[in-house]
Write an enzyme that holds these catalytic residues in place. Structure first.
Site, PDB file in Angstrom:
ATOM      1  NE  ARG A 111      -2.210  -6.605   5.592  1.00  0.00           N
ATOM      2  CZ  ARG A 111      -1.568  -5.485   5.929  1.00  0.00           C
ATOM      3  NH1 ARG A 111      -0.589  -5.516   6.806  1.00  0.00           N
ATOM      4  NH2 ARG A 111      -1.901  -4.327   5.393  1.00  0.00           N
ATOM      5  CG  HIS A 138      -1.926  -2.460   0.333  1.00  0.00           C
ATOM      6  ND1 HIS A 138      -3.114  -2.723   0.978  1.00  0.00           N
ATOM      7  CD2 HIS A 138      -1.084  -1.969   1.298  1.00  0.00           C
ATOM      8  CE1 HIS A 138      -3.003  -2.416   2.253  1.00  0.00           C
ATOM      9  NE2 HIS A 138      -1.788  -1.950   2.467  1.00  0.00           N
ATOM     10  CD  GLN A 141      -1.766   2.705   2.360  1.00  0.00           C
ATOM     11  OE1 GLN A 141      -1.847   2.029   3.378  1.00  0.00           O
ATOM     12  NE2 GLN A 141      -1.765   4.037   2.398  1.00  0.00           N
ATOM     13  CG  ASP A 234       5.938  -0.029   0.372  1.00  0.00           C
ATOM     14  OD1 ASP A 234       6.041   0.143   1.603  1.00  0.00           O
ATOM     15  OD2 ASP A 234       5.312  -0.998  -0.122  1.00  0.00           O
ATOM     16  CB  CYS A 274       1.517   2.387   2.347  1.00  0.00           C
ATOM     17  SG  CYS A 274       2.833   1.158   2.345  1.00  0.00           S
ATOM     18  NE  ARG A 302      -5.600   1.444   4.353  1.00  0.00           N
ATOM     19  CZ  ARG A 302      -4.869   0.384   4.685  1.00  0.00           C
ATOM     20  NH1 ARG A 302      -3.587   0.495   4.894  1.00  0.00           N
ATOM     21  NH2 ARG A 302      -5.426  -0.831   4.763  1.00  0.00           N
TER      22      ARG A 302
HETATM   23  N1  NVA Z   1       4.874  -3.456   0.541  1.00  0.00           N
HETATM   24  C1  NVA Z   1       4.651  -3.561   1.943  1.00  0.00           C
HETATM   25  C2  NVA Z   1       3.428  -2.820   2.339  1.00  0.00           C
HETATM   26  C3  NVA Z   1       3.136  -2.823   3.816  1.00  0.00           C
HETATM   27  C4  NVA Z   1       1.854  -2.135   4.162  1.00  0.00           C
HETATM   28  C5  NVA Z   1       4.545  -5.024   2.313  1.00  0.00           C
HETATM   29  O1  NVA Z   1       3.927  -5.775   1.548  1.00  0.00           O
HETATM   30  O2  NVA Z   1       5.083  -5.423   3.342  1.00  0.00           O
HETATM   31  N1   CP Z   2      -0.123   0.515   5.261  1.00  0.00           N
HETATM   32  C1   CP Z   2      -0.541  -0.604   5.841  1.00  0.00           C
HETATM   33  O1   CP Z   2      -1.234  -1.436   5.235  1.00  0.00           O
HETATM   34  O2   CP Z   2      -0.148  -0.742   7.126  1.00  0.00           O
HETATM   35  P1   CP Z   2      -0.308  -2.031   8.040  1.00  0.00           P
HETATM   36  O3   CP Z   2       0.643  -3.077   7.511  1.00  0.00           O
HETATM   37  O4   CP Z   2       0.095  -1.564   9.422  1.00  0.00           O
HETATM   38  O5   CP Z   2      -1.709  -2.517   7.996  1.00  0.00           O
END
Ligand code: NVA
Ligand code: CP
Length: 317
Positions: A111, A138, A141, A234, A274, A302
Site C-alpha cells: 500500500r 484499489h 477492494q 468514497d 469501501c 475483502r
Molecule cells: N480513496 C480512499 C480509499 C480508502 C480505502 C483513499 O485513498 O484514502
Molecule cells: N477499504 C479499505 O481499503 O480500508 P482500509 O484503508 O482500512 O484498509
C-alpha cells in the site's frame, strides 16, 4: 503444473485491468467457495509454510487485517512491514527492497502513494506483487465489491453502477476497469477539477465497447443515480490529500449521497462504500446505515476475495 497455473504464479495484480473477465470470474467463484468453507469451519490450508510480506506506507484497518487473517486461515503467515520501521523509510531503494524481500517471502502486498512506486516494486521483485491501494488504483477492494454485487444481484452484466464523488481517485478508476471488463454499465459524477484520469477512462470505454457496457462521466449526480442498481461513493479527501480537506468539502457538498439523491436510483438499489466513511460528509447516516446499504458484507468480502487471490498467486493450486 499446467500452463494456466504457472501463469497465475507469474502474475502481479497492480490494477483490475491486469485481470481478464475469465480470471475475475474465477476469483469471485473461488472466493464464494472459500467464504462457505470459512463459515462451515472447513479447513482450507492451501498456503502452509508460505509467507506474505505486507508493506504499508499509509494507514489501514480492513486491508491489513483481512490479508493477515486470510493468510492465517490459509495456513500461512503474514508479515506487517510499516515503511516507517523498515530501511525503505530511511532511503533504501525500492529495487533493493524488492530484490531482498523476494528472497524471503512468497508474495508481497504493498500500500503506497503513486502507482509508479508499486510498478517499480513489480519490476524488481521475483514474487507476485499485490496492490493494496495506490493513489490511482484499489483492485483488491473492487474485487470484493464485484463479489458483493454478484452475491446480492446474481449477476454483474447489464447492471447500472453509479459512482458519485472524487472521480480522480483509486476507487472510481478501479471500479471503471472492473465494470468495463465484466460488462457492467457505470456512470461517474464528480465536480469540475475532479474528473477521472483521462487515460483510464478512455481505456475503460474501449473495453466496455467489447463487453457491451457503457462507461460515462457527468458533472450531474442526479443523472448518474437515475436508474442505478448500485450506488457507490468514497471519501472526499483520500489519504495523502489532507491539506485540501476544506476546499474539497466545499466542492463536493452537492455530491453527497443522501436520501434525496438515492430517490433517483432503482427501488432495490444497493449502496457500497469501501470504508472508512465520514457520515454527514460523502454519505448521510440514513443511507449508509439504512436498509439498502451492504457496506459490512462488502468489508467482509475483502477477506474472502483476497484469499482467492493469495491461493492463486502463491499456492500450488
Ligand atoms: N480513496 C480512499 C480509499 C480508502 C480505502 C483513499 O485513498 O484514502
Ligand atoms: N477499504 C479499505 O481499503 O480500508 P482500509 O484503508 O482500512 O484498509
Amino acid at each position: 503444473m499446467t500452463e494456466t497455473e504457472s501463469k497465475w504464479h507469474q502474475k502481479n495484480i497492480l490494477q483490475v485491468a491486469d485481470l481478464t473477465e475469465k480470471e475475475l470470474t474465477l476469483l469471485i467463484e473461488e472466493a464464494i467457495v472459500m467464504k462457505e468453507q470459512t463459515k462451515a469451519g472447513i479447513p482450507h490450508l492451501y498456503l502452509q509454510g508460505k509467507t506474505l510480506g505486507m508493506i504499508f506506507e499509509k494507514s489501514s484497518t480492513r486491508t491489513r487485517v483481512s490479508f493477515e487473517v486470510g493468510m492465517t486461515q490459509l495456513g500461512g503467515h503474514a508479515l506487517f512491514l510499516s515503511s516507517k520501521d523498515i530501511q525503505l523509510g530511511r532511503g533504501e531503494s525500492i529495487a533493493d527492497t524488492a530484490k531482498v524481500l523476494s528472497r524471503y517471502v512468497d508474495g508481497l502486498m504493498i500500500r503506497t502513494f503513486g502507482h509508479e512506486i508499486i510498478e517499480e516494486f513489480a519490476e524488481n521483485a521475483t514474487v507476485p506483487i499485490i496492490n493494496g491501494l495506490t493513489n490511482e488504483h484499489h483492485p483488491m477492494q473492487v474485487l470484493a465489491d464485484l463479489m458483493t454485487i454478484y452475491e446480492k444481484k446474481g449477476t454483474l452484466k447489464g447492471l447500472n453502477l453509479a459512482y458519485v464523488g472524487d472521480g480522480n481517485n483509486n476507487m472510481p478508476h478501479s471500479l471503471m476497469e472492473g465494470a468495463a471488463i465484466m460488462g457492467m454499465n457505470m456512470t461517474i459524477a464528480s465536480p469540475k477539477g475532479y474528473e477521472p484520469l483521462e487515460v483510464i477512462l478512455k481505456k475503460a470505454k474501449i473495453k466496455a465497447e467489447q463487453t457491451g457496457a457503457t462507461i460515462q462521466f457527468t458533472y450531474d449526480p442526479v443523472e448518474a443515480l437515475t436508474n442505478a442498481d448500485i450506488v457507490v461513493t468514497d471519501v472526499w479527501t483520500s489519504m495523502g490529500m489532507e491539506t485540501e480537506k476544506t476546499e474539497r468539502s466545499r466542492h463536493f457538498l452537492p455530491y453527497q449521497v443522501n436520501a434525496k439523491l438515492t430517490h433517483h436510483a432503482k427501488e432495490d438499489f444497493i449502496f457500497l462504500h469501501c470504508l472508512p466513511a465520514h457520515r454527514g460528509e460523502e454519505v448521510t447516516s440514513e443511507v449508509i446505515d439504512g436498509s439498502h446499504s451492504v457496506v459490512f458484507d462488502e468489508a467482509e468480502n475483502r477477506l474472502h476475495a483476497q484469499k482467492a487471490v493469495l491461493k492463486k498467486l502463491m499456492g500450488d493450486n
